[in-house]
Design an enzyme around this catalytic site. Sequence first.
Site, short mmCIF file in Angstrom:
data_model
loop_
_atom_site.label_atom_id
_atom_site.label_comp_id
_atom_site.label_asym_id
_atom_site.label_seq_id
_atom_site.Cartn_x
_atom_site.Cartn_y
_atom_site.Cartn_z
N ARG A 37 -14.24 -14.75 -2.60
CA ARG A 37 -14.68 -16.12 -2.85
C ARG A 37 -14.23 -17.00 -1.69
NH1 ARG A 37 -12.28 -16.61 -7.33
NH2 ARG A 37 -10.65 -18.08 -6.74
N HIS B 183 -9.17 -21.34 -6.51
CA HIS B 183 -9.39 -21.24 -7.95
C HIS B 183 -10.25 -22.39 -8.48
CE1 HIS B 183 -8.64 -20.95 -12.23
NE2 HIS B 183 -8.14 -22.18 -12.21
N TYR C 10 -3.37 -19.01 0.64
CA TYR C 10 -2.79 -17.67 0.49
C TYR C 10 -3.73 -16.57 0.98
CZ TYR C 10 -5.43 -18.82 -3.72
OH TYR C 10 -6.40 -19.28 -4.58
#
Length: 354
Positions: free
Chosen positions: A257, A261, A269
């Site tokens: 992705r 989130h 990260y």
Amino acid sequence: MATKTSARSRRKGEGPVPGLSREQLHEILYLLKLCRYFDERMEALYRQGRLPGAIYSGRGQEGTHVGAVYALRKEDSLFPTHRDLSAQFVKGVDLKRVMAQFWGRIDGYTRGRDGNSHMGDWYGARTFTVISHLPIAYPIACGAALAYKRRGEDRVAMAICGDGATSNGRWHEALNVSAIHKLPVVWVVNNNQYAYSTPNRLEFPVATIAERAAAYGMPGVRVDGTDVLEVYRAAREAVDRARAGEGPTLIESVSLRWRGHAGHDPAKYVPRELLEEYMTRRDPVRRFEDHLRTNGLIEDDEVKAIEERIEREFDEGYRFAQASPFPVPEEVTKGVFTDDGYWASDPSREGGTG
């Protein structure tokens, strides 16, 4: 939205891809581009402060959503997550009602009771309402598949979750029950390589998610989620197998992705070089368009027509959402129970979450 051709008619296609005609290949490109454009425009509105609530991007994973769900028939059912709005578009949810949903208006699928992607269209597109905690869609899909089998219905259930959800006990319970009873269900794991910020190597001790299927006596398939045709072929085989009474299949579709989130997560990260690889060389939308162009399956004017159509549909949806009324306070207690007929009794409410 275009009317999605049934899986049975696809198999009669004479196109260069087995089972897919030229028209269906163009429809797949339309769906890929629609999902990408919607995601980009909604993020822009969110950043501008014009869209309330939260956004959960699926950018970069369109190959999984389109490829897997395109293998379903209209009467089959989809059990998505908050990340799978693209999959719901493929199944047939209405763009205008989705946008009304995001702005909390009465013409949204929950009639103003929620915003963003926590919705479903059970009476229309056969997508179950999104529930936040994961992988709760898996046991529910298991129950639906059991009902289809007991009723003798020619229907298949498909559930989607992310890689992180495979560490949850309910995921394993659903696979176990579905295998024991040979239920007509397809399990799709959208492997983003990171469960929020946790990499695969810290999520599970085996090399792949797909190999876990062997423990439950079902086929496990690992596919490149950036190749929509590879995903479609695996999903079509799994759907056919389920419909024939041969039981479930686990599909692990690997991609990355492009966003974190949610809108607030910069996803620092994820290694920059990995992200750049997927954005530049493994873009599922561009990859499929290049495939069609290289093989002489689409012309420039056809691509332009698809893009113009999508822009027009988005703008119409936005205007529809802004013009839609806010929810009526006196209806707040209606639709709580399934037997009150609130969601299905009025034609204007057809497609509610139920």
